[in-house]
Design an enzyme around this catalytic site. Sequence first.
Site, short mmCIF file in Angstrom:
data_model
loop_
_atom_site.label_atom_id
_atom_site.label_comp_id
_atom_site.label_asym_id
_atom_site.label_seq_id
_atom_site.Cartn_x
_atom_site.Cartn_y
_atom_site.Cartn_z
N SER A 121 -10.67 -7.47 1.39
CA SER A 121 -11.05 -7.65 0.16
C SER A 121 -12.48 -7.56 -0.13
O SER A 121 -13.03 -6.49 0.03
CB SER A 121 -10.45 -9.14 -0.31
OG SER A 121 -10.21 -9.13 -1.69
N GLU A 167 0.05 -4.00 -3.73
CA GLU A 167 -1.05 -4.59 -4.35
C GLU A 167 -1.53 -3.86 -5.21
O GLU A 167 -1.69 -2.59 -5.21
CB GLU A 167 -1.93 -5.19 -3.00
CG GLU A 167 -2.54 -4.01 -2.13
CD GLU A 167 -3.60 -4.70 -1.45
OE1 GLU A 167 -4.68 -5.08 -1.77
OE2 GLU A 167 -3.53 -4.59 -0.06
N HIS A 193 -1.66 -8.33 -0.76
CA HIS A 193 -3.12 -8.19 -0.48
C HIS A 193 -3.40 -8.89 0.80
O HIS A 193 -3.05 -10.30 0.87
CB HIS A 193 -3.86 -8.87 -1.46
CG HIS A 193 -5.18 -8.58 -1.54
ND1 HIS A 193 -5.83 -7.51 -1.76
CD2 HIS A 193 -6.38 -9.54 -1.61
CE1 HIS A 193 -7.32 -7.76 -1.68
NE2 HIS A 193 -7.24 -9.06 -1.57
#
Length: 327
Positions: A164, A258, A288
């Site tokens: 991320s 996602e 995610h």
Amino acid sequence: MDDGPSVRSRAISNALRLGVRPFLHYLPGHTAGIRTARSTVDAASLLLRHSSHVRVESVDEPPRSDGDRPVKGEWIVPRDLPEGPARGAILYLHGGGYVVCSPRTHRPITSRLALDTGLPVLALRYRLAPEHPFPAPLEDALAAYRWLLARGVPASGIVLAGDSAGGHLSAALAGELCRLGLPGPAGLVLFSPWVDLTCELSIQAQERARDPYISASSARRVARLVVGPAGFDDPRLALLSCAWTDMPPVLIQVGGAEVLRNEAKAFADALKRAGADCELQIWKGQMHVFQILNRVLPEAGDAMRDAARFVRTVTGTGAPEDRTAAA
């Protein structure tokens, strides 16, 4: 990766969509709300246990020279790793939107990487926004990379990895190393990277994606805290417009469900246009950073094994014995 998600994966995704996503969608974009979120996440991380087959050592190194940054985090080492200088290492930069999480929250990933690759992992505790907006995390990541080099780990044995926001930070660090003329890493592993902090791509994908818990609108609110008063003008933030010359091999894994899927595809395309060796894996139906659930999701375990094979290939290190079942 062409098969549909497992029954267990669908069940967990549905639970997150109903329980966690509404909370994250309305997460306030101000310091008080972020601090509350940090406290909640940190408390939950205390329930996570790392594998008994690794040891976790605290890292708290002072600056090596004037103008340098201290290095704080965790050094995660397979218990059967021979003594002596490390032949390679993974510098792991955790996700959390640049505002939450820590090395502890990501031990399910970092300990698994250490076990599956046989390499130590430096999980960095970098400074978080909004108290420390970008480029503070990048400065900390650069100091950590230099620390590994100073410990005798060759650049050809270092892999940058992150999920991320940590994926964004890993890529930004690779670009910074190139700009500074420092030896580049052996490769990059990016789990669900947050490529576009302006969130333009994720906003466009929001209606079509069935992301179990990431909201593009909440991500955009957080991004404003990350960049601070300087805004989005820092070119090191803009991964899609960098030159990306002389990039090492890159592995990108992203969930098919996602909202950041299109960002991962756009970044992979940009890297390939620049001549980089980039493998993009889209895991159908996955959420995610699904890799963090590698103890319970079969797809996550498979993805972590793929990541470990990539690390061993680019660093030229041999495969450790199979300790995954015991992990």
